[in-house]
Design an enzyme around this catalytic site. Structure first.
Site, short mmCIF file in Angstrom:
data_model
loop_
_atom_site.label_atom_id
_atom_site.label_comp_id
_atom_site.label_asym_id
_atom_site.label_seq_id
_atom_site.Cartn_x
_atom_site.Cartn_y
_atom_site.Cartn_z
N GLN A 45 19.38 44.70 7.51
CA GLN A 45 20.57 44.77 8.36
C GLN A 45 21.85 44.60 7.57
OE1 GLN A 45 19.69 41.60 11.08
NE2 GLN A 45 18.97 42.98 12.66
N ASN A 210 9.03 36.77 10.24
CA ASN A 210 9.94 36.72 11.39
C ASN A 210 9.36 37.50 12.57
OD1 ASN A 210 12.75 36.09 12.44
ND2 ASN A 210 12.74 38.33 12.65
N GLU A 211 9.34 36.86 13.73
CA GLU A 211 8.92 37.52 14.97
C GLU A 211 7.62 38.29 14.80
OE1 GLU A 211 12.09 39.92 16.51
OE2 GLU A 211 13.30 38.21 17.10
N TYR A 353 16.51 35.45 23.37
CA TYR A 353 17.68 36.18 23.86
C TYR A 353 17.66 36.41 25.37
CZ TYR A 353 18.80 37.38 19.01
OH TYR A 353 19.13 37.31 17.68
N GLU A 420 17.34 32.15 16.32
CA GLU A 420 18.22 33.20 16.83
C GLU A 420 18.46 33.00 18.32
OE1 GLU A 420 17.07 37.21 15.93
OE2 GLU A 420 16.29 36.67 13.95
#
Length: 438
Positions: A45, A210-211, A353, A420
């Site tokens: 990113q 991650n995830e 989120y 996050e």
């Protein structure tokens, strides 16, 4: 180190400062000294320099250049590879007041062939970034100066010379699980070993993958993320099997995490005094109605989308409902594997989120060809807030609170970092974050 059972690492770039000046008059002093305000990124990113200094294409490069990301690429991105110096990116972090920065290593930059020799220029970049963060940040704890570093080993960006998860899945379709897994685990563990050895003298907080739950589902069921594997009618991919591969990939992700965590604990933790953890994406779910079937379906959704990974990490096995519905399509843990996966973390990182309503959907169970979502057999309906903003996520702090309470009550109250939690924006648009500030 943070005292207490819950460690909160909230990844707000704007809220942490904006709240200070809001009508509520919050300030940093209203939070405990060991509460960390920070931000997080992933290598693809932000780094850019996708074809420079020895980096090889990753599965993300292939994915976006195949036109699967609405024209966006990470070729330049935020250009952190060139702009990390204190007079640019790190300076902005310091001026913003960040106390922690969570970033990831690009496997294809550090070890371009996926295995074997590391790339000296890639190693230099990460060493320089870490040193900039330490040397030019604020004092956080008495044990460290600078911006505290939370490092992620893998965020779905593997080299094409060794496409770890995909290659393992392909092998498993033709070979025994043991044969297909040994080589993959060895390569991932050796990659983690390079990270621990080269950066562990300055990095205290390690997340292996991650995830992992979203990487398995998005990459191997719906195919909406790399490596873009799926099968009809669940997605439109050149190859894949949405019925089996999400479970196979998820199984390997857990074993890869456990292998890396075991290595860190046995070889590095005593002398580096750091912590190694796992990371999951975590929705919060509530029943759409008070009907019994929706209440049961909500627990089932939690078991599939969260317990699939966290049950394995905490208890050493998958939830019973997941094993029952997936049947022979989900691998089982051997006794030794279960022991290695169970408790293989010093903390669990949460990426949260969204909160969703859950409605039971038994019709998804009728078909013979089922994917992960059909096994869960629920409809997920977005929950909106009182003042919805188009193209933004609803602000639902109660969902995060209830999610944390669920971890406390169901998963034996493990140490938690909120890695996050933030707001989405349209591409090339500045975030006007009034919703969360209010």
């Amino acid at each position: 180190m943070v005292k207490g059972r819950f460690w909160f690492f909230s990844l707000f770039l704007v809220l942490n400062l904006a709240a200070t000046f809001s009508s509520l008059k919050f300030s940093r002093d209203d939070f405990p000294p060991d509460f960390i305000f920070g931000s997080g990124t992933s290598a693809y990113q932000v780094e850019g320099a996708a074809f420079q200094d020895g980096r090889t294409p990753s599965i993300w490069d292939t994915f976006v250049h195949a036109g699967l990301s609405h024209g966006a690429t990470g070729d330049i991105a935020c250009d952190q590879y060139h702009k990390y110096k204190v007079d640019e990116d790190v300076k902005l972090m310091v001026e913003t007041g960040l106390e922690g920065y969570r970033f990831s290593i690009s496997w294809s930059r550090l070890i371009p062939n996926g295995r074997g020799l590391f790339n000296p220029k890639g190693l230099t970049y990460y060493n320089n970034l870490i040193n900039e963060l330490i040397n030019h940040g604020r004092i956080i704890y008495s044990v460290r100066n600078g911006i505290d570093i939370f490092l992620v080993i893998f965020v779905g960006e593997s080299s094409h010379m060794f496409l770890y998860f995909t290659a393992t899945c392909r092998r498993l379709l033709k070979m025994s699980m043991k044969d297909g897994l040994v080589e993959g685990l060895k390569d991932f563990t050796e990659y983690a070993d390079v990270c621990f050895r080269e950066f562990g003298d300055r990095v205290l907080y390690w997340s292996t993958i991650n995830e992992g739950n979203i990487f398995a589902f998005g990459g191997y069921d719906s195919g909406i993320t790399p490596p873009h594997r799926c099968s009809p009618p669940f997605g439109n991919c050149p190859k894949g099997n949405s019925s089996t591969e999400p479970y196979i990939a998820g199984h390997h992700i857990l074993l890869a995490h456990a292998s890396a965590a075991k290595l860190y604990r046995e070889k590095y933790q005593e002398k580096q005094h750091g912590f190694v953890g796992a990371n999951v994406y975590a929705y919060w779910f509530v029943p759409l109605t008070n009907k019994t079937e929706d209440t049961i379906a909500t627990q089932r959704a939690l078991d599939f989308y969260l317990g699939w990974f966290v049950d394995a990490l905490v208890f050493g096995d998958y939830p019973d409902i997941v094993k029952k519905r997936a049947g022979t399509r989900i691998p089982y843990f051997t006794e030794d594997e279960a022991k290695q996966v169970k408790g293989s973390f010093d903390f669990i990182g949460i990426n949260h989120y969204s909160s969703m309503y859950i409605k039971n959907n038994p019709m998804m169970q009728i078909v013979d060809n089922r994917n992960f979502a059909a096994d869960a057999a629920v409809d997920m309906i977005a929950i909106t807030d009182d003042d919805p903003v188009p193209d933004e996520l609803p602000v639902l702090p109660w969902g995060l609170q209830q999610l944390l309470e669920y971890f406390k009550q169901v998963f034996r109250n493990p140490p938690i970092y909120i890695h996050e939690n933030g707001q989405k924006t349209k591409r090339n648009r500045t975030l006007n974050d009034t919703g969360r500030v209010k």
